[in-house]
Motif scaffolding. Structure first.
Motif, PDB file in Angstrom:
ATOM      1  N   ASP A  60       0.836  -1.210   0.000  1.00  0.00           N
ATOM      2  CA  ASP A  60       0.000   0.000   0.000  1.00  0.00           C
ATOM      3  C   ASP A  60       0.867   1.254   0.000  1.00  0.00           C
ATOM      4  O   ASP A  60       0.591   2.221  -0.728  1.00  0.00           O
ATOM      5  N   ILE A  61       1.918   1.235   0.824  1.00  0.00           N
ATOM      6  CA  ILE A  61       2.801   2.394   0.926  1.00  0.00           C
ATOM      7  C   ILE A  61       3.471   2.689  -0.413  1.00  0.00           C
ATOM      8  O   ILE A  61       3.609   3.846  -0.814  1.00  0.00           O
ATOM      9  N   ALA A  62       3.882   1.656  -1.117  1.00  0.00           N
ATOM     10  CA  ALA A  62       4.542   1.848  -2.416  1.00  0.00           C
ATOM     11  C   ALA A  62       3.622   2.560  -3.395  1.00  0.00           C
ATOM     12  O   ALA A  62       4.066   3.442  -4.159  1.00  0.00           O
ATOM     13  N   ILE A  63       2.342   2.226  -3.381  1.00  0.00           N
ATOM     14  CA  ILE A  63       1.384   2.901  -4.270  1.00  0.00           C
ATOM     15  C   ILE A  63       1.199   4.352  -3.845  1.00  0.00           C
ATOM     16  O   ILE A  63       1.166   5.264  -4.683  1.00  0.00           O
ATOM     17  N   ALA A  64       1.079   4.584  -2.537  1.00  0.00           N
ATOM     18  CA  ALA A  64       0.935   5.958  -2.042  1.00  0.00           C
ATOM     19  C   ALA A  64       2.125   6.817  -2.450  1.00  0.00           C
ATOM     20  O   ALA A  64       1.963   7.970  -2.877  1.00  0.00           O
ATOM     21  N   VAL A  65       3.313   6.269  -2.350  1.00  0.00           N
ATOM     22  CA  VAL A  65       4.523   7.013  -2.710  1.00  0.00           C
ATOM     23  C   VAL A  65       4.548   7.332  -4.195  1.00  0.00           C
ATOM     24  O   VAL A  65       4.890   8.453  -4.602  1.00  0.00           O
ATOM     25  N   GLN A  66       4.188   6.389  -5.029  1.00  0.00           N
ATOM     26  CA  GLN A  66       4.120   6.655  -6.461  1.00  0.00           C
ATOM     27  C   GLN A  66       3.168   7.807  -6.764  1.00  0.00           C
ATOM     28  O   GLN A  66       3.462   8.674  -7.598  1.00  0.00           O
ATOM     29  N   ASN A  67       2.030   7.825  -6.098  1.00  0.00           N
ATOM     30  CA  ASN A  67       1.060   8.894  -6.331  1.00  0.00           C
ATOM     31  C   ASN A  67       1.575  10.243  -5.847  1.00  0.00           C
ATOM     32  O   ASN A  67       1.361  11.280  -6.497  1.00  0.00           O
ATOM     33  N   MET A  68       2.243  10.273  -4.698  1.00  0.00           N
ATOM     34  CA  MET A  68       2.819  11.531  -4.214  1.00  0.00           C
ATOM     35  C   MET A  68       3.782  12.117  -5.239  1.00  0.00           C
ATOM     36  O   MET A  68       3.753  13.323  -5.517  1.00  0.00           O
ATOM     37  N   ARG A  69       4.637  11.278  -5.776  1.00  0.00           N
ATOM     38  CA  ARG A  69       5.646  11.753  -6.720  1.00  0.00           C
ATOM     39  C   ARG A  69       5.002  12.307  -7.991  1.00  0.00           C
ATOM     40  O   ARG A  69       5.537  13.232  -8.611  1.00  0.00           O
ATOM     41  N   LYS A  70       3.850  11.779  -8.371  1.00  0.00           N
ATOM     42  CA  LYS A  70       3.145  12.278  -9.551  1.00  0.00           C
ATOM     43  C   LYS A  70       2.429  13.590  -9.256  1.00  0.00           C
ATOM     44  O   LYS A  70       2.405  14.499 -10.086  1.00  0.00           O
ATOM     45  N   ILE A  71       1.835  13.694  -8.083  1.00  0.00           N
ATOM     46  CA  ILE A  71       1.025  14.866  -7.740  1.00  0.00           C
ATOM     47  C   ILE A  71       1.882  16.112  -7.567  1.00  0.00           C
ATOM     48  O   ILE A  71       1.534  17.197  -8.063  1.00  0.00           O
ATOM     49  N   ALA A  72       2.981  16.003  -6.852  1.00  0.00           N
ATOM     50  CA  ALA A  72       3.840  17.166  -6.549  1.00  0.00           C
ATOM     51  C   ALA A  72       5.294  16.721  -6.557  1.00  0.00           C
ATOM     52  O   ALA A  72       5.876  16.461  -5.496  1.00  0.00           O
ATOM     53  N   PRO A  73       5.912  16.627  -7.724  1.00  0.00           N
ATOM     54  CA  PRO A  73       7.281  16.101  -7.812  1.00  0.00           C
ATOM     55  C   PRO A  73       8.313  16.908  -7.033  1.00  0.00           C
ATOM     56  O   PRO A  73       9.347  16.362  -6.648  1.00  0.00           O
ATOM     57  N   ALA A  74       8.038  18.189  -6.787  1.00  0.00           N
ATOM     58  CA  ALA A  74       9.007  19.029  -6.087  1.00  0.00           C
ATOM     59  C   ALA A  74       8.837  18.985  -4.577  1.00  0.00           C
ATOM     60  O   ALA A  74       9.641  19.578  -3.844  1.00  0.00           O
ATOM     61  N   ALA A  75       7.800  18.299  -4.085  1.00  0.00           N
ATOM     62  CA  ALA A  75       7.528  18.278  -2.652  1.00  0.00           C
ATOM     63  C   ALA A  75       8.432  17.278  -1.949  1.00  0.00           C
ATOM     64  O   ALA A  75       8.667  16.171  -2.432  1.00  0.00           O
ATOM     65  N   GLU A 135      -3.360  -0.402  -2.106  1.00  0.00           N
ATOM     66  CA  GLU A 135      -3.307  -1.472  -3.108  1.00  0.00           C
ATOM     67  C   GLU A 135      -4.692  -1.785  -3.652  1.00  0.00           C
ATOM     68  O   GLU A 135      -4.864  -2.054  -4.838  1.00  0.00           O
ATOM     69  N   GLN A 136      -5.696  -1.707  -2.794  1.00  0.00           N
ATOM     70  CA  GLN A 136      -7.059  -2.005  -3.219  1.00  0.00           C
ATOM     71  C   GLN A 136      -7.670  -0.863  -4.024  1.00  0.00           C
ATOM     72  O   GLN A 136      -8.464  -1.094  -4.949  1.00  0.00           O
ATOM     73  N   SER A 137      -7.301   0.378  -3.683  1.00  0.00           N
ATOM     74  CA  SER A 137      -7.834   1.564  -4.388  1.00  0.00           C
ATOM     75  C   SER A 137      -6.659   2.465  -4.757  1.00  0.00           C
ATOM     76  O   SER A 137      -6.315   3.392  -4.021  1.00  0.00           O
ATOM     77  N   PRO A 138      -6.023   2.220  -5.892  1.00  0.00           N
ATOM     78  CA  PRO A 138      -4.747   2.880  -6.196  1.00  0.00           C
ATOM     79  C   PRO A 138      -4.832   4.309  -6.722  1.00  0.00           C
ATOM     80  O   PRO A 138      -3.800   4.964  -6.837  1.00  0.00           O
ATOM     81  N   ASP A 139      -6.030   4.785  -7.045  1.00  0.00           N
ATOM     82  CA  ASP A 139      -6.140   6.114  -7.650  1.00  0.00           C
ATOM     83  C   ASP A 139      -6.255   7.194  -6.584  1.00  0.00           C
ATOM     84  O   ASP A 139      -7.167   7.173  -5.750  1.00  0.00           O
ATOM     85  N   ALA A 140      -5.350   8.156  -6.621  1.00  0.00           N
ATOM     86  CA  ALA A 140      -5.344   9.244  -5.646  1.00  0.00           C
ATOM     87  C   ALA A 140      -6.357  10.316  -6.022  1.00  0.00           C
ATOM     88  O   ALA A 140      -6.713  10.479  -7.200  1.00  0.00           O
ATOM     89  N   ARG A 141      -6.798  11.071  -5.013  1.00  0.00           N
ATOM     90  CA  ARG A 141      -7.693  12.194  -5.283  1.00  0.00           C
ATOM     91  C   ARG A 141      -7.600  13.211  -4.146  1.00  0.00           C
ATOM     92  O   ARG A 141      -7.390  12.863  -2.991  1.00  0.00           O
ATOM     93  N   LEU A 142      -7.757  14.465  -4.523  1.00  0.00           N
ATOM     94  CA  LEU A 142      -7.779  15.555  -3.556  1.00  0.00           C
ATOM     95  C   LEU A 142      -9.132  15.594  -2.867  1.00  0.00           C
ATOM     96  O   LEU A 142     -10.182  15.513  -3.517  1.00  0.00           O
TER      97      LEU A 142
END
Length: 309
Positions: free
Chosen positions: A27-42, A292-299
């Motif tokens: 689950d953490i690996a998916i969250a990290v991938q999404n963070m890097r896509k949302i705000a690469p400079a953060a 892992e079950q819900s991989p799509d991020a949203r604000l």
């Protein structure tokens, strides 16, 4: 253009090796991938409780997920679940020495020693943590600071393996005071301080399990000598709607929702915050960052907050 610091903060991930419910490092690996896509400079901040049972292999694996992701910078601390080990027994009340089976409730310097065999999880976790700090930040101390784009981010870190509270040495308290004083001599920008435990008597449920710990009043006294401080914490598992940003004499107190399913508030796992800090403003944007079950991020727009510093 006003200087700006942008960071994700995730806390209380509570990963386990083989969870029947809850969170794994997948689950953490998916969250990290999404963070890097949302705000690469953060950059990334972790508020502790990477694990639930102080599992050294799970802890080490999760740290490497963060290290491999390529965040511009990384700041983190340890939570009580990372260092306290397992309960390993059926006792419901502490004994006369402050032990609840293999959990230590309070620290008694006249009798307690970190060499106690019951503190093996502490020794394993702190070794991994210090090796990681050396790798990403160039220093092995449990507590410390990093500088990013002219902003400073300080981490408080427990120095004893207690069941719920943190414990800070006099050396760490002196370091906190001297660091804040030195920063204030050279900069008026807001200073970020991270802690796993919330300060006692601040956020909803911050008094539970004994609150911050023995040095709560000393930390408050030190912070009270300064201003424009943003104090970030987790630990109490408040969800969105209950987790708040509060005004304090020294600045702002931010209760960051747990990534694992919170105890109160919005009953949704997979939450972190994206924060933007300027000399005059803090903006917090909560995200469902994925599992892992819900991989799509949203604000989660309805929970966005903007506050003056």
């Amino acid at each position: 253009m006003s200087p700006e610091l942008q960071f994700f903060m995730i806390t209380d991930t509570h990963a386990a090796a083989r969870p029947t419910v809850g969170v794994s490092n997948a689950d953490i690996a998916i969250a990290v991938q999404n963070m890097r896509k949302i705000a690469p400079a953060a950059l990334l901040i972790h508020g502790g409780d990477y694990t639930t049972m102080s599992e050294a292999d799970v802890f080490a694996e999760q740290l490497q997920i963060y290290a491999a992701a390529g965040f511009p910078a990384y700041q983190c601390t340890l939570g009580n679940h990372d260092v306290r080990g397992r309960k390993n027994g059926q006792a419901e009340r502490p004994d006369a020495q402050g032990w609840l089976n293999d959990w230590k409730i309070d620290w008694r310097p006249e009798t307690d020693r970190l060499t106690d065999v019951r503190f093996v999880p502490w020794r394993e976790t702190t070794r991994i943590f210090q090796d990681f700090q050396t790798e990403v930040n160039g220093g092995a101390q449990l507590y410390g600071q990093i500088a990013v784009d002219g902003f400073r981010i300080l981490r408080l870190c427990t120095e004893r393996p207690l069941k719920d509270q943190c414990w800070l040495s006099s050396e760490q308290l002196t370091w906190l005071d001297q660091s804040l004083a030195a920063i204030r001599q050279e900069s008026t920008r807001p200073i970020v301080v991270i802690s796993h435990q919330a300060l006692t008597g601040t956020h909803s449920r911050s008094e539970e399990y004994g609150g911050f710990g023995e040095q709560d009043s000393q930390v408050k006294e030190i912070l009270g000598r300064y201003s424009e401080i943003v104090f970030l914490s987790g630990h109490i598992h408040n969800g969105l709607g209950v987790a708040k940003v509060l005004q304090a004499p020294f600045g702002l107190l931010v209760d960051v929702p747990s990534y694992t399913t919170p105890d109160v508030g919005l009953p949704m796992a997979g939450i972190c915050i994206l924060a933007t800090l300027t000399p005059t403003m803090l903006r917090i944007e909560p995200y469902f960052i994925g599992t892992e079950q819900s991989p799509d991020a949203r604000l989660l727009k309805e929970y966005q907050t903007v506050l003056a510093i």
